[in-house]
Design an enzyme around this catalytic site. Structure first.
Site, PDB file in Angstrom:
ATOM      1  N   GLU A 196       0.817  -1.216   0.000  1.00 17.21           N
ATOM      2  CA  GLU A 196       0.000   0.000   0.000  1.00 17.21           C
ATOM      3  C   GLU A 196       0.848   1.262   0.000  1.00 17.21           C
ATOM      4  O   GLU A 196       0.315   2.363   0.018  1.00 17.21           O
ATOM      5  CB  GLU A 196      -0.948   0.005   1.200  1.00 17.21           C
TER       6      GLU A 196
ATOM      7  N   GLU B  20       4.930   2.485   3.903  1.00 12.70           N
ATOM      8  CA  GLU B  20       3.625   1.814   3.842  1.00 12.70           C
ATOM      9  C   GLU B  20       2.515   2.822   3.594  1.00 12.70           C
ATOM     10  O   GLU B  20       1.350   2.460   3.515  1.00 12.70           O
ATOM     11  CB  GLU B  20       3.362   1.050   5.134  1.00 12.70           C
TER      12      GLU B  20
ATOM     13  N   ALA C  89      -0.674   7.884  15.391  1.00 13.44           N
ATOM     14  CA  ALA C  89      -1.539   7.212  14.430  1.00 13.44           C
ATOM     15  C   ALA C  89      -2.885   7.910  14.349  1.00 13.44           C
ATOM     16  O   ALA C  89      -3.493   8.263  15.365  1.00 13.44           O
ATOM     17  CB  ALA C  89      -1.730   5.745  14.828  1.00 13.44           C
TER      18      ALA C  89
ATOM     19  N   GLY D 201      -2.148  24.778   9.004  1.00 17.46           N
ATOM     20  CA  GLY D 201      -3.080  25.619   9.741  1.00 17.46           C
ATOM     21  C   GLY D 201      -3.658  24.988  10.987  1.00 17.46           C
ATOM     22  O   GLY D 201      -4.455  25.628  11.692  1.00 17.46           O
TER      23      GLY D 201
ATOM     24  N   SER E 289      -6.761  12.619  24.270  1.00 20.84           N
ATOM     25  CA  SER E 289      -7.976  11.809  24.165  1.00 20.84           C
ATOM     26  C   SER E 289      -9.110  12.323  25.040  1.00 20.84           C
ATOM     27  O   SER E 289     -10.267  11.913  24.854  1.00 20.84           O
ATOM     28  CB  SER E 289      -7.665  10.354  24.539  1.00 20.84           C
TER      29      SER E 289
END
Length: 305
Positions: A171, A187, A246, A253, A281
């Site tokens: 990929e 990848e 990830a 910006g 998070s």
């Protein structure tokens, strides 16, 4: 470095004499050898593909814009042969010299002839595979640089620069005038104009902004020993030893909290080393913190190509 380059090869022409591709037998930087053959008229034909062939002997100045398709193909080959690095060669206006071509298992075919050519092969119970319809061919049909691994050849265009030790997985993608300057795991997508430093990992589905679509002129550089996490993206340059978490996409910006806790646009941190880009998070804020040490680095055994 000399800006003069030369090449000797064979051009494929359509019925109107337009150049579809050029395959170089020899090329290099500096003054051309005195033994180069002179330019000739058509020397052969392939009626099955509806093309003709012509010897090419060319010398160019890589500092000025390409003047022909033959000139453009020499520049793309210089990059993939690693004679010149991305961004060191003038490619302005190159698209205007290149034809849109059907790249087949038997070589380039003019788009105007592809239907009849395919039928002629089918009548003999022979299958003609069309690998793509594009202005650029696959790099590996023209250049196979030493010390690299490419899982899917269709995902690396002619004009890509891949340093020894580079692995491009299925990929992964590398455009022309872009590539790696050392052992790297690819990848994700290396867009036009992007340079990736030694020891860096472009994670699965990750994306690096190029300059072809939508406009900006600033070309992104990924430094050495960086990690661009899976499905992450970056639109600013990274210095050495940086990590992008990830799934996080950082554009110029994007408002981030810098290592001092100030809210700034990410472009102000472009090119700085030793940074970790992550999303909190709990608050959703994009944070940039200073980091030291290694994220683990590349698996050396995977890059002994």
């Amino acid at each position: 470095m000399s800006t003069t380059a030369w090449g000797v090869g064979i051009a494929t022409l359509d019925a109107d004499g337009a150049t579809l591709d050029v395959r170089f037998r020899a090329l290099g930087l500096g003054d051309a050898p005195s033994s180069l053959p002179s330019h000739e008229s058509a020397i052969d034909t392939d009626p099955e593909r509806g093309v003709a062939f012509r010897a090419v002997s060319i010398a160019i100045d890589t500092a000025v814009s390409p003047a022909s398709a033959e000139d453009a193909y020499l520049r793309l080959n210089l990059l993939s042969h690693r004679h010149m690095q991305p961004r060191t060669i003038n490619l302005d206006g190159m698209f205007g010299h290149l034809q849109n071509v059907a790249w087949t298992s038997r070589g380039p075919v003019p788009l105007s002839a592809i239907e009849s050519v395919t039928w002629n092969f089918a009548r003999r119970n022979e299958h003609l595979t069309v690998h793509g319809v594009d202005k650029f061919p696959r790099m590996t049909d023209y250049v196979v640089p030493s010390g690299v691994r490419i899982a899917d050849a269709s995902r690396v265009r002619l004009g890509a620069y891949l340093a020894s030790g580079t692995t491009v997985m299925h990929e992964g993608f590398c455009n022309f005038n872009a590539g790696t300057l050392g052992a790297s795991m690819v990848e994700g997508r290396i867009s036009q104009g992007v340079i990736v430093g030694d020891g860096s990992d472009i994670g699965g589905g990750a994306s690096i902004m190029g300059t072809l679509s939508g406009g900006g002129k600033e070309m992104v550089t990924i430094g050495e020993r960086c990690l661009l996490g899976a499905n992450a993206g970056i639109g600013i340059s990274l210095g050495d030893d940086c990590i992008v978490e990830a799934g996080l996409y950082v554009t110029a910006g994007t408002v981030v909290l810098d290592p001092s806790g100030n809210a700034v646009k990410a472009k102000l941190l472009s090119g700085q080393s030793g940074l970790l880009y992550r999303r909190n998070s709990l608050t959703g804020a994009v944070e940039v913190i200073s980091r030291t040490g290694s994220w683990g680095g590349l698996n050396a055994d995977l890059h002994k190509n």
